[in-house]
Design an enzyme around this catalytic site. Structure first.
Site, short mmCIF file in Angstrom:
data_model
loop_
_atom_site.label_atom_id
_atom_site.label_comp_id
_atom_site.label_asym_id
_atom_site.label_seq_id
_atom_site.Cartn_x
_atom_site.Cartn_y
_atom_site.Cartn_z
N LEU A 100 -5.96 3.43 3.26
CA LEU A 100 -6.35 3.42 4.52
C LEU A 100 -7.20 4.20 4.93
O LEU A 100 -7.38 5.65 4.33
CB LEU A 100 -4.95 3.61 5.22
N GLN B 244 17.19 3.77 -5.27
CA GLN B 244 16.94 4.98 -4.44
C GLN B 244 16.04 4.67 -3.24
O GLN B 244 16.23 4.98 -1.99
CB GLN B 244 16.53 6.21 -5.08
N GLU B 245 15.03 3.77 -3.30
CA GLU B 245 13.97 3.69 -2.50
C GLU B 245 14.66 3.01 -1.32
O GLU B 245 14.61 3.08 -0.31
CB GLU B 245 12.51 2.68 -2.92
N SER C 133 10.34 -5.72 -1.44
CA SER C 133 11.86 -5.18 -1.50
C SER C 133 12.06 -4.42 -0.51
O SER C 133 13.53 -4.42 0.05
CB SER C 133 12.36 -5.18 -2.88
N ASN C 134 11.11 -3.40 -0.38
CA ASN C 134 11.59 -2.42 0.66
C ASN C 134 11.55 -2.84 2.15
O ASN C 134 12.18 -2.37 2.84
CB ASN C 134 10.60 -1.28 0.32
N LEU D 67 -4.59 11.20 0.29
CA LEU D 67 -3.79 10.45 -0.44
C LEU D 67 -2.28 10.92 -0.86
O LEU D 67 -2.22 11.90 -1.59
CB LEU D 67 -4.57 9.89 -1.77
N HIS E 285 6.91 6.38 -1.49
CA HIS E 285 6.02 6.44 -2.71
C HIS E 285 6.93 6.64 -3.77
O HIS E 285 7.98 7.22 -3.85
CB HIS E 285 5.01 7.28 -2.58
N ASN F 34 5.11 5.92 4.63
CA ASN F 34 4.88 5.19 3.35
C ASN F 34 6.01 5.64 2.49
O ASN F 34 6.49 6.57 2.72
CB ASN F 34 3.53 5.75 2.70
N THR G 177 -1.39 10.56 5.99
CA THR G 177 -2.22 11.40 6.41
C THR G 177 -3.56 10.81 5.60
O THR G 177 -3.59 10.03 4.97
CB THR G 177 -2.08 12.84 6.17
C1 GAR Z 1 7.52 0.48 -4.46
O1 GAR Z 1 8.12 1.06 -5.64
C2 GAR Z 1 6.91 1.44 -3.89
O2 GAR Z 1 7.40 2.72 -3.88
C3 GAR Z 1 5.46 1.36 -4.50
O3 GAR Z 1 5.27 0.05 -4.58
C4 GAR Z 1 6.64 -0.60 -4.87
C5 GAR Z 1 6.70 -1.97 -3.96
O4 GAR Z 1 7.70 -2.55 -4.18
N1 GAR Z 1 4.30 2.00 -3.51
C6 GAR Z 1 3.38 2.36 -3.95
O5 GAR Z 1 3.10 2.62 -5.32
C7 GAR Z 1 2.39 2.92 -2.79
N2 GAR Z 1 1.51 3.77 -3.69
P1 GAR Z 1 8.05 -3.47 -3.07
O6 GAR Z 1 7.12 -4.64 -2.78
O7 GAR Z 1 9.34 -4.46 -3.71
O8 GAR Z 1 8.84 -2.76 -1.83
#
Ligand code: GAR
Length: 216
Positions: free
Chosen positions: A98, A178-179, A17-18, A149, A114, A112, A146
């Site tokens: 990574l 919000q993401e 979705s992101n 983690l 998070h 990234n 970086t």
């Molecule tokens: C999102 O909430 C993202 O922030 C998280 O996984 C989800 C992916 O959703 N990422 C992590 O946890 C990375 N450590 P999406 O596939 O719908 O974008």
């Protein structure tokens, strides 16, 4: 029209979705990035269908045949990203660690997203951990990657309240909304080297890093 769109590669492992909101943002002629390729380490990642439907090149680099040889898997990712002329890499739900090998290759141009207000709750299960800890403020972070983690320089954060009756799913949905606002803004900010007007509840932290060098 943005003068020169930077070529971006997106790495996913699942829903995407992101990724989808980055694809949507990049359709705007004035957005400074174009999405050159979407890579997944999982053949069944739902986001692959979304990308294909949007006419974006996709590739699967399944990690499983490489077993413990992370560098060999990453070499394949890098080869595909480089072949697509990618300058900036966005991790969007890419659920593999990574190595310094990959991180070093894209230093300063690897982002990234998070699902927590870093440095709080790095790693997995962030929403459950936020609820368990009784935190009242939660959110999401876009940061440069970086070797450590979830600890690279923060580009942008968006905060949301944690409400008394929140379940993990309800809180996750509030953060995810919000993401979806934050990631396109943060990518634009990195490229432009400028802060942008943050969305409700978000703050962009300065100084921003230098934008990546122009492509050859
Ligand atoms: C999102 O909430 C993202 O922030 C998280 O996984 C989800 C992916 O959703 N990422 C992590 O946890 C990375 N450590 P999406 O596939 O719908 O974008």
């Amino acid at each position: 029209m943005a003068e020169l769109k930077r070529r971006v590669g997106i790495l996913i492992s699942g829903r995407g979705s992101n990724m989808a909101v980055l694809l949507q943002a990049a359709r705007d002629p004035d957005y400074p990035a174009s999405i050159a390729v979407v890579l997944s380490n999982r053949p069944d990642a739902a986001g692959l269908d979304t990308a294909r439907a949007a006419g974006i090149a996709t590739e699967v680099v399944d990690h499983r045949p490489y077993r413990a040889d992370r560098a060999a898997h990453e070499d394949q990712l890098m080869a595909r990203l480089d072949a697509a002329g990618v300058e900036i890499v966005c991790l969007a739900g890419y659920m593999r660690l990574l190595t310094p090998h990959f991180v070093g290759h894209y230093a300063g141009r690897l982002l990234n997203i998070h699902p927590s207000l870093l440095p709080a709750f790095p790693g997995l299960d962030t929403h459950t951990r936020a609820l368990t800890a009784g935190t009242k403020l939660h959110g999401c972070t876009v940061h440069l990657v970086t070797e450590a983690l979830d600890a690279g320089p923060i580009l942008a954060q968006a905060a949301v309240p944690v409400l008394p009756d929140d379940s993990e799913a309800v809180l996750a949905a509030r953060v995810l909304a919000q993401e979806h606002i934050l990631y396109p803004l943060a990518l634009r900010a990195l490229i432009d080297g400028t802060a942008v007007s943050p969305p409700s509840g978000a703050a962009l932290l300065n100084p921003l890093p230098e934008p990546p060098a122009a492509s050859k």
